[in-house]
Design an enzyme around this catalytic site. Structure first.
Site, short mmCIF file in Angstrom:
data_model
loop_
_atom_site.label_atom_id
_atom_site.label_comp_id
_atom_site.label_asym_id
_atom_site.label_seq_id
_atom_site.Cartn_x
_atom_site.Cartn_y
_atom_site.Cartn_z
N ASP A 57 20.09 -150.77 120.62
CA ASP A 57 20.68 -149.81 121.57
C ASP A 57 21.14 -150.59 122.80
OD1 ASP A 57 19.97 -146.47 122.13
OD2 ASP A 57 20.79 -147.75 123.71
N ASP B 139 27.13 -147.07 121.03
CA ASP B 139 26.18 -147.99 121.65
C ASP B 139 24.88 -148.14 120.88
OD1 ASP B 139 25.29 -145.46 122.14
OD2 ASP B 139 24.68 -145.85 124.20
N GLU B 140 24.85 -147.72 119.62
CA GLU B 140 23.61 -147.91 118.89
C GLU B 140 23.82 -147.98 117.39
OE1 GLU B 140 20.90 -144.44 118.55
OE2 GLU B 140 22.20 -143.57 120.07
#
Length: 349
Positions: free
Chosen positions: A16, A114-115
Site C-alpha cells: 500500500d 495505490d495498492e
DNA sequence: TCTGGGGTCCTAGGACCC
DNA sequence: TCTGGGGTCCTAGGACCC
C-alpha cells in the site's frame, strides 16, 4: 496444487503506497516536501468537492480523505490545494505495479491505484517485503507499507499497523490477541452502518463477532452477508492471490454541479452530455452496454436512480443517449438537482 | 462535516413462466 | 377457481471500498 513437502510456505503481502496522491504531487513539486498538501476536486477549496488524499502534515490538522475541501481549508489554512490529476496517478501506479510484477515468483492482484496483493512462497516474507519497498522507492521515489498475512484479509489489516513505510505481520496465531478486542469496524468490509447493526445485536468486538452464530446473522443481515461477517470476525478469508485480469462490469460518469440545476431542459442537456461521455468509454472498451442507469442527487442530498435494460445491447452513442434521456424522464421533476450521473452496465463476464 | 467520482456486490420484491 | 413451487429476470436501494 500443493507443492513438495519442504516447499516454502505461501504468504500474502499487501503493498500500500503511503499518502499516494499527495506523495506523487510532492515528487513533481519538491518544494512542497514536509508541507500540508491536499489533493482533490479542482484544487479550489471554495468549490464543492472533497479531499482525495492528504499528506501527513495535513492529516495532523484533521484533514483526511472525504473531508469537504471547504472544511479542509478552515482546519488547515496553510495547506496547498491541488486538483486531482488522474491520468498522471494512473501512469505512476502502472510503474509501481510493473515493479511488483518483477518480484521473483510473485503473483500480483491489483486492488486500486495505490495498492495490490502480492502472493509469494518464501521462508522469510519480511525480507521480500523489504525488497519490495526498496524496489518501489528506487524505481519511483515512493514509500509503501507492506502487510504480511496468511490470507488477503489479514495482510490487508496488517498494513494498517505498519503505516507509514513499515512492515507488519498478522496471522491466525496472532489474530485474537491483536484484533479480538478491537471494534468490528476495524475489519475490511465492515463500515459504519454494519458496525452499528452488529452492535444492536450485542456484537461490538471482533472476538464477539467471530463467536456469533452464522445462521442467526444470516436470518437478520442476509443469507450471504451474515455468515461472511462471522468469517471476518475469525480472520478467515481468501488465501490465493489471483493474477486473472480484472474485467469491468460497468462504466459511469457523474458530476456534482457548482450551482444546483433547476431547469429541466438544462438537466436533460447535462444528462445527454454525460451519456455521450459514457458512450465514448464503452466504444473504447469495445463492449456493448446491456443496461443504462441514471442517478440524480436532489437538493439537499437525496439520491435516486432509475435504470432500464436496453432492448438491444449497444455501443451506439445516439441510441445510448436516447435511452439515458428516456430513463431520466421517469424522475419526478421540480426539485433542484446537485448531481447527475449516467452508468452503462456490461454483460457479466 | 454541508457532504467527489468511480467502482463492486448483495438483497428483496415483483413479474413472468412452467 | 382463490390456489403450488421453483427458477430467472428486472429494478431500486444499500453498503462498502479506493
Amino acid at each position: 496444487m500443493s507443492g513438495p513437502p519442504d516447499a516454502d510456505p505461501a504468504w500474502v503481502l499487501h503493498v500500500d503506497l503511503d499518502q499516494f496522491l499527495a506523495a506523487v504531487e510532492v515528487l513533481r513539486h519538491p518544494e512542497l516536501a514536509g508541507r500540508p498538501v491536499v489533493v482533490g476536486g479542482r484544487g479550489d477549496p471554495t468549490q464543492r468537492g472533497v479531499v482525495a488524499a492528504a499528506s501527513y502534515p495535513a492529516r495532523e490538522h484533521g484533514v483526511r480523505a472525504g473531508t469537504p475541501l471547504r472544511t479542509a481549508a478552515k482546519r488547515c489554512p496553510d495547506a496547498v490545494f491541488l486538483p486531482a490529476d488522474n491520468p498522471h496517478y494512473e501512469e505512476v501506479s502502472e510503474r509501481v505495479m510493473a515493479i511488483l510484477r518483477d518480484t521473483p515468483g510473485a503473483v500480483v492482484e491489483v486492488m486500486g491505484w495505490d495498492e495490490a496483493f502480492v502472493g509469494v512462497r518464501t521462508a522469510d516474507p519480511e525480507a521480500t517485503a523489504r525488497a519490495i519497498q526498496a524496489a518501489v522507492l528506487d524505481g519511483t521515489g515512493l514509500h509503501c507499507t507492506v502487510g504480511i498475512g496468511d490470507n488477503l484479509l489479514r495482510a490487508k489489516i496488517a498494513t494498517g499497523f505498519g503505516k507509514p513505510a513499515g512492515v507488519h505481520r498478522l496471522t491466525a496465531d496472532t489474530w485474537d490477541e491483536v484484533m479480538g478486542d478491537r471494534p468490528t469496524r476495524a475489519l475490511w468490509g465492515i463500515g459504519a452502518k454494519t458496525a452499528a447493526a452488529l452492535a444492536e445485536r450485542g456484537l461490538t468486538t471482533v472476538r464477539e463477532l467471530g463467536a456469533a452464530d452464522p445462521e442467526a446473522l444470516a436470518a437478520e443481515l442476509g443469507p450471504m452477508l451474515g455468515p461472511w461477517y462471522v468469517q471476518l470476525g475469525r480472520g478467515i478469508g481468501r488465501r490465493e492471490v489471483s493474477a486473472t485480469p480484472w474485467v469491468r462490469r460497468s462504466r459511469s460518469r457523474e458530476t456534482t454541479f457548482q450551482t444546483d440545476l433547476d431547469d429541466w431542459d438544462r438537466i436533460r442537456t447535462e444528462t445527454a452530455a454525460l451519456a455521450r461521455r459514457v458512450a465514448d468509454d464503452i466504444t473504447a472498451d469495445g463492449r456493448p452496454a446491456l443496461r443504462v442507469a441514471v442517478k440524480v442527487r436532489f437538493v439537499p442530498f437525496t439520491t435516486r436512480s432509475r435504470s432500464k435494460t436496453l432492448p438491444t445491447p449497444t455501443t451506439d452513442a445516439t441510441a445510448f443517449e436516447a435511452a439515458a434521456l428516456e430513463v431520466l424522464d421517469r424522475f419526478r421533476r421540480g426539485r433542484a438537482v446537485r448531481l447527475l450521473g449516467v452508468r452503462a452496465e456490461y454483460e457479466k463476464p
